[in-house]
Design a protein around this motif. Sequence first.
Motif, PDB file in Angstrom:
ATOM      1  N   ARG A  93      -5.655   6.379   4.219  1.00 33.09           N
ATOM      2  CA  ARG A  93      -6.378   6.214   2.956  1.00 33.09           C
ATOM      3  C   ARG A  93      -7.455   7.286   2.818  1.00 33.09           C
ATOM      4  O   ARG A  93      -7.636   7.873   1.744  1.00 33.09           O
ATOM      5  CB  ARG A  93      -7.015   4.829   2.883  1.00 33.09           C
TER       6      ARG A  93
ATOM      7  N   ASP B 114       0.361   3.815   1.531  1.00 32.54           N
ATOM      8  CA  ASP B 114       0.291   4.424   2.853  1.00 32.54           C
ATOM      9  C   ASP B 114       0.996   3.596   3.923  1.00 32.54           C
ATOM     10  O   ASP B 114       1.054   4.017   5.082  1.00 32.54           O
ATOM     11  CB  ASP B 114      -1.178   4.598   3.268  1.00 32.54           C
TER      12      ASP B 114
ATOM     13  N   SER C 202       0.844  -1.193   0.000  1.00 33.44           N
ATOM     14  CA  SER C 202       0.000   0.000   0.000  1.00 33.44           C
ATOM     15  C   SER C 202       0.876   1.237   0.000  1.00 33.44           C
ATOM     16  O   SER C 202       1.911   1.272   0.671  1.00 33.44           O
ATOM     17  CB  SER C 202      -0.900  -0.011   1.250  1.00 33.44           C
TER      18      SER C 202
END
Length: 209
Positions: free
Chosen positions: A92, A50, A48
């Motif tokens: 997110r 993040d 991801s």
Amino acid sequence: MDADIDQQLRQLVAQTCQYPRRSLQRRRSLDQLIRAIAQSGKLWRENSPDYEEALQQTWLYLCRKIENYDPAIATVTTWLDAYLKQRLNDLRLKRWQDMKRYQPQPPPGWENPINPIENLPNTHPDIPPLLEETRQWAESDPDGDLSSSHIRGRPDITCQVLILRRLPPETEWRKLEAEFNCRISTLATFYQRHCVPLLRKFGESQGYL
């Protein structure tokens, strides 16, 4: 084997809590604990954009709230997983909101930047030496990689400049946009593609990532 790792991590937590806050022994023990958790392979991982930022927030949470850990409720990694996943959800949502606010129609391939060490405070007695080591590395630029990599046509906007400006207390992207007269999307894309890999490489060389 997993039980042995869990027991080792619980012992390291107990050991760390025995040392006074702000003591050198506590910082060293925290550093040892973070390395052990990272090397255990038991902490939640995902591909991801993040993830690295959420992970650094999790390390900071561990340093600040280590006394809150209760071995009777969960293993160390299960306890941290819950916090890590919540931070991922928060990031997110923030990234989505930022994209809507600053770039309603982002160009193809644009990604909001992540910083592996963002959200660490400028000074905190209980964090590992990652932040200060990273600042010293960025300032000294021993290999010249940071100062030689810059936005096309803008030799004044280098990896060295952006990394130092985004270290805590980080300068907001919209302020950098105004200061350099350069769009946020351009700064962000360059940071994601060029600065973050250098930061991650340094973090890995120091055993933090």
